[in-house]
Structures are given as structure tokens and as C-alpha cells.
Design an enzyme around this catalytic site. Sequence first.
Site, PDB file in Angstrom:
ATOM      1  N   ASP A   1      41.312  42.407  75.691  1.00  0.00           N
ATOM      2  CA  ASP A   1      40.666  42.369  77.001  1.00  0.00           C
ATOM      3  C   ASP A   1      39.791  43.612  77.181  1.00  0.00           C
ATOM      4  OD1 ASP A   1      39.959  42.131  79.648  1.00  0.00           O
ATOM      5  OD2 ASP A   1      41.996  41.817  80.388  1.00  0.00           O
TER       6      ASP A   1
ATOM      7  N   HIS B   1      38.351  44.577  79.936  1.00  0.00           N
ATOM      8  CA  HIS B   1      38.274  44.975  81.337  1.00  0.00           C
ATOM      9  C   HIS B   1      39.106  46.217  81.632  1.00  0.00           C
ATOM     10  CE1 HIS B   1      37.107  40.692  81.279  1.00  0.00           C
ATOM     11  NE2 HIS B   1      36.267  41.067  82.220  1.00  0.00           N
TER      12      HIS B   1
ATOM     13  N   CYS C   1      31.424  42.916  80.070  1.00  0.00           N
ATOM     14  CA  CYS C   1      32.581  42.438  79.298  1.00  0.00           C
ATOM     15  C   CYS C   1      32.175  41.543  78.129  1.00  0.00           C
ATOM     16  CB  CYS C   1      33.589  41.732  80.198  1.00  0.00           C
ATOM     17  SG  CYS C   1      32.946  40.381  81.197  1.00  0.00           S
TER      18      CYS C   1
END
Length: 391
Positions: free
Chosen positions: A276, A278, A74
Site C-alpha cells: 500500500d 498510502h 498512489c
Amino acid sequence: MDAATLTYDTLRFGEFEDFPETSEPVWILGKEYNALTEKDEILSDVTSRLWFTYRKNFPPIGGTGPTSDTGWGCMLRCGQMILGEALMCRHLGRDWRWAREQKQREEYISILNAFIDKKDSYYSIHQIAQMGVGEGKPIGQWYGPNTVAQVLKKLAVFDTWSRLVVHVAMDNTVIIEEIKRLCMPWLDLAGEAAGEGEVNGCLEGACALAEEETALWRPLVLLIPLRLGLSDINEAYIETLKQCFMLPQSLGVIGGKPNSAHYFIGYVGEELIYLDPHTTQPAVEPCEDGQVPDDTYHCQHPPCRMHICELDPSIAAGFFCKTEDDFDDWCMRIRRLSCKKGGLPMFELVDSQPVHMVSVDTLNLTPDFSDSDRLERFFDSEDEEFEILSL
């Protein structure tokens, strides 16, 4: 469902909190919006940022390594996003907007190709992971913001198309003289040649440089790793952090929560706005004609938000200065911010190198930074060892 294994379709059709109806200004990478009257413009701006997420089924890293970065990549993806934003500003301009299924400019396709998940792309997950080994990070290990900044600095050397100077300002100090020397390398040679006279009205040293090296300014990506507290962010820095998103040179901030990185691109009220990484998506293969299927590289739902007090104190702030005037303007704005009441400066801006600081030059580091042990000692690459700023 585990957030790390969400699919793109889940995200595209899932439930997302809409952007808030508020009279407070919304700031996205140096641009101000009104959430009540400019919601479409806000979403268009966010969608136009490059969104790099976990991928699966790409060629093994190093030939025999992982074929997915789910669960560990990430921060590497956030590093790609902040550098991708710099490349977009460099080649397309901050006002460029993406639209689905429109014919894309060649510069945009070249930028995307630099991040495709394969070993020969300049800024691929393969390159970042393998270069990180020199920073003491085995492939598959989680990075902190400082480590990914150092790796991007190394990789940018090989990108002769963009010709960026990626400078990582250590010890919470930005040194103007050092940056100008890096972005205008011909100045050093011109100075050396000054005592040797001029040839046809041109200094010998400067004339010896290739034409592209005598450009007045090489575009600057300035990354500043910081630690703004112990386990939680010191509230004294919150207003200063917000101000960073208001600067026209802003590239945003990489950071997040412990072992969960995000790319922060702005704020509204007391909430940070972020992309994000993820989300696990299949790796993308360029088409035979060189075009890249790009739908999955743009976040087409309302951006995520989190309260600023939830931010992990270990971050790296980024800024892009395409010209020397941009950098001078940034310096002026930072000095104005440091004079304002109600916030604590996150870093120091100085004209020349303080006597207590060691110069990179004195370490005699080569461009490929092969002496990794010496490099690690100098750059203090463990994120937990940042100097802690406090009241």
C-alpha cells in the site's frame, strides 16, 4: 487518522493483522509458500520487494510544482513498484533478499537511485508526473493503470543501463510477433540485409548495429491494461487473475479501489496480498558515498490483504521475461491457462497482428512520442474507455 497521512513510524509500530494461519497455498510473484511452515520466508520475500509510498519535502516538480505527492501519487508509486520489481529481477534475480543494515550490492543501489525523488532520476515521481502531461494528465492529477503503463514505457527508453523493452499490450491482445520484433530489433535489419549478401559471414545490416543492440534478447516488461467488468470485477475472471500470480514471470498487478491504488503481489485463498503506497514519508537524500538509506523502501510489517471481489475492475497486469526462453515459456503457460475450465481468459494471445488492429509503426511515432494528440487517440489513454470483457 487519515490513511494518506500515516507516517512510517506509525506503520512500523502500529497494529497490523498477522498473516493468516491457513493450509491454503500462498503465492507471491510466482513462488508458492506454506503459511503454516514458511511464514518467515513469506515475510522475507514481501519485505524484499521495493515499497514506494507517498513522500514529502522533495524538490518541487517542474521547479515550481508540488513538493509532496500525498493524495494524488498512489498510482504513480504503484507504477514505480511494478517497474522496480522488473529491475530487481533484471539485475539481482527473483531470489535476491533484502536484509536491514547489510552492505548492498552496487546493482541494488543503482536501482534505488533510479527512483529517488529528484528530477534527474530515471523513474522518479518528477519524471513520471512530467511525462504524464503528454498523456493529458496535469501534474497532481490521479492516474489510472493504463496511463502509468504508457508513461513507464516512454521513460524506459532513456534507461540505457537496464535496456528494457517496456511493451504495453492494448485491446486486450498480446501479439507474439510484435514483441519478438521489439526485443530482437536486429532481426529486422538482418532480414533487410539478407537480400544484399553477407560480409565476412555476417549480414551487413546486423553488423552495422552497436554490439549491445545485437544481444539475442532485450529483457521484456509486458504490461497489459485490462478492464474486467463495469463497476465490479466479473467473477468469471477471478481464477484467471489468481493464476497470473502463479506464473514465474509475474510482476504482479497494479490497480485497487476507485482513486486508491495498490500494488498486488500475490494471493492466499480469496484474498489478494498487496503493498500500500498510502503512507507519507520524508523524501530520502543519497549519502555522499552514493549509498541510499533504504529502510523506508521496504515494507517491514505483514502485508495488507483484501478480498478479491473488492478489486476495482480497471487493472494492469505485469510480466517480466529476461530471455526469449522466458517469453516462450510464458506464452506456453498462457495458452494452457486459456484451455482450462473454470475461468475466462483476461486477454488474447495471438501469433501475429489481427487485420483489424492498427500498428504503432503505421502511426510513424518517434521515440519521444512528441505527437501527444495522435498518441492519445491510438492508445485510448482514458482508463474508463477500456474494452470491457464479459461473458
